[in-house]
Each structure stands twice: as structure tokens, then as C-alpha cells.
Design a protein around this motif. Sequence first.
Motif, PDB file in Angstrom:
ATOM      1  N   ASP A  19       0.856  -0.937   0.097  1.00  0.00           N
ATOM      2  CA  ASP A  19      -0.057   0.128   0.011  1.00  0.00           C
ATOM      3  C   ASP A  19       1.032   1.217  -0.078  1.00  0.00           C
ATOM      4  O   ASP A  19       1.829   1.307   0.678  1.00  0.00           O
ATOM      5  CB  ASP A  19      -0.965   0.099   1.167  1.00  0.00           C
ATOM      6  CG  ASP A  19      -1.919   1.198   1.305  1.00  0.00           C
ATOM      7  OD1 ASP A  19      -2.850   1.033   0.845  1.00  0.00           O
ATOM      8  OD2 ASP A  19      -1.306   2.450   1.666  1.00  0.00           O
ATOM      9  N   GLU A  21       0.465   3.909   1.383  1.00  0.00           N
ATOM     10  CA  GLU A  21       0.574   4.761   2.625  1.00  0.00           C
ATOM     11  C   GLU A  21       0.907   3.777   3.672  1.00  0.00           C
ATOM     12  O   GLU A  21       1.857   3.926   4.510  1.00  0.00           O
ATOM     13  CB  GLU A  21      -0.863   5.316   3.170  1.00  0.00           C
ATOM     14  CG  GLU A  21      -0.994   6.300   1.877  1.00  0.00           C
ATOM     15  CD  GLU A  21      -0.474   7.664   1.846  1.00  0.00           C
ATOM     16  OE1 GLU A  21       0.288   8.013   2.839  1.00  0.00           O
ATOM     17  OE2 GLU A  21      -0.207   8.273   0.783  1.00  0.00           O
ATOM     18  N   ALA A  22       0.468   2.617   3.874  1.00  0.00           N
ATOM     19  CA  ALA A  22       0.911   1.864   4.895  1.00  0.00           C
ATOM     20  C   ALA A  22       1.866   0.673   4.886  1.00  0.00           C
ATOM     21  O   ALA A  22       2.107   0.034   5.810  1.00  0.00           O
ATOM     22  CB  ALA A  22      -0.634   0.933   5.219  1.00  0.00           C
TER      23      ALA A  22
END
Length: 338
Positions: A19, A21-22
Motif C-alpha cells: 500500500d 501509505e501503509a
Amino acid sequence: MRVLGIETSCDETGVAIVDAEAGLLAHRLYSQVDLHALYGGVVPELASRDHIRRILPLLREVLDEAGVEGPELSAVAFTAGPGLLGALLTGASVARALAYGWGVPALAVHHLEGHLLAPLLDDARLSFPFLVLLVSGGHTQLILARELGEYELLGESIDDAAGEAFDKTAKLLGLGYPGGPALSRLAETGAAGSLRLPRPMLDRPGLDMSFSGLKTAVLTAVQKGEYAPAAVARAFEEAVTDTLVEKTRRALEASRAPALVVAGGVAANRRLRAGLEAMAGAQGVPVFFPRPAFCTDNGAMIALAGLRRLQAGGADSGLAIRARARWPLAELTLEHSV
């Protein structure tokens, strides 16, 4: 933005989701080591068939752990080369079918680009440009990475790759397959200084390397029967380490790269890591390694490379299922196609 990565270039089946962002949401890796150990090396047909058996169960596990439905993905990335053609086509076929069914892009990824980006899975400080020492069973290369998709080959092994030399030397010592990790464990018990092996091509300028002569020197030492196997293993590992460290030092000096990345299966070797860290520290250059689990082939590095390409505007690979057994990294561009 989330990308599924599929790796099937040789004898490991890897699936992962990254991901934007994660970071890494989930990954699974299945190694075929036990299967190929029966034959003393990778059997391409068996590798392809095992990928077929393993890939979908691993995919289900990764999607479940990440809590992601296929249509929620931004893209499916897959290793398109280099590697074993049958194995590559297995992953490419599954990736293309999934992407078509889910209505998302399919991104063809260069296996070596995945390796050189792998440190970014854990350390976001790394940025272009940087020098790469890529050391694996199939490749030993010094690469100047200027930008994503812009790579210059500075030097490489003109014969055996370092990882291949490790496996062949291990076989000479009766250590079985895969021999590299077993040789390194044996080397830790070897007496220092009892045997010195040549450091190939350090007596001449340039950044190319050679390890076949070193393997011959090991054979001579074994045939003489004067040295314990542990002493031979240590001398071999020290010779490879000294060669790679010195060639990398020269490459840093010539390229003036502000950072060093070390990637590939041999990057997990502790003696090599220590030598490169000491050398880079003396040069005032930060060095980045993937965590050991991501030094070998894996789906996470392919997902990350796909994500970076998607963010840079990378295009769908199209409906045709293609792969390249040989694919020089220097041919890669941001708009590459297989």
C-alpha cells in the motif's frame, strides 16, 4: 493505492500486497528448495509446475490477511523477466487473468528492478541516485541507478555470478544444495589465515569481476587434502567478500554516488554485509540492505516496483502474455514493455 505483486522467476513463488501509505500489508513465499535438492539444482519444468500448484493458495492467503478484495486493488504487478521462461509465463498468465477479471492494470516488472528497490520496503530514506551491488545466484552487477527506469551497468561478473560460485564451491565441499547458506555457516567455524585464495581481477583496473578461477583454486585446495573444509569455506568467503568490497569501493569512487544499495540473495551474507558497511562508512556513504527475508526472490519487491511504476505513470502491459528469459536491465525505461 494498493498493488498486488507476483514473483515466479525461478524456484520461489511469492505473492504480496503493498500500500502506498501503509507499506507492506501481507506477503507469502513458498520455496521449492526441497523439491530441487533431490536433483542438485533447479529443474525448470518442475519449477513451472510447482508455481501452478502454489500461486492461487498463496494469493488467497495474502488477500485475506490484507483484508482486500481483488477489484479494490490499483494494479497487479508480475515478474516478466529475466528468469526461467516457463516459470515467468506461469506468473504472467495468472497476473494478466486476475487483472482482466478485476478490471485493473497489469504491470510487467523487471526482476532486477524489484531487487534494487527492495530496501525501500523498510527504509523510506533511500532516494535516487544510488549505486547498486546486485549479488545473487544469477547476477553479480554494479549498477548506477539514476532514476526509476534509468540504470547504467558499470561492471559485472564475466563468468559465474557470486551466488553461483558459492553453490558450486559448496558442492565441491560436499555441502549439498542450495550450498551458499551452508558454506557460510561452515566458514564461521574455519580458522583464520590457514589458507588464502586469490582475489580475482583486483590486480587490474575496471569494475568487471570473475569467480570461475576462484572456484578452480578451491578445487585444487580440496584435492590436495591439506586443509579442513571449514578453512576452505572461510578462505573462499573471504576472497569473494574482499573482491566485491573492493570493486564496489572503486565504483563508488568512479560514480560519486551518494548512497549504496546491496541486494540479491548473497546480500544476506553476514561477512559481506560487514565488509561493505565498513567500506561505505569509511567513504562516508550510507548503505542500504533489504531485510534478509527480502534478499531472496519475493513478491513484496515486485509489488513495490509495480507501485512505483504506477505512481510514475506506468502503462498496462496489455492483454498479450509475454515474458523474457533474458532482459538486460540497461534496456529498461519508464515506458518499457516486454
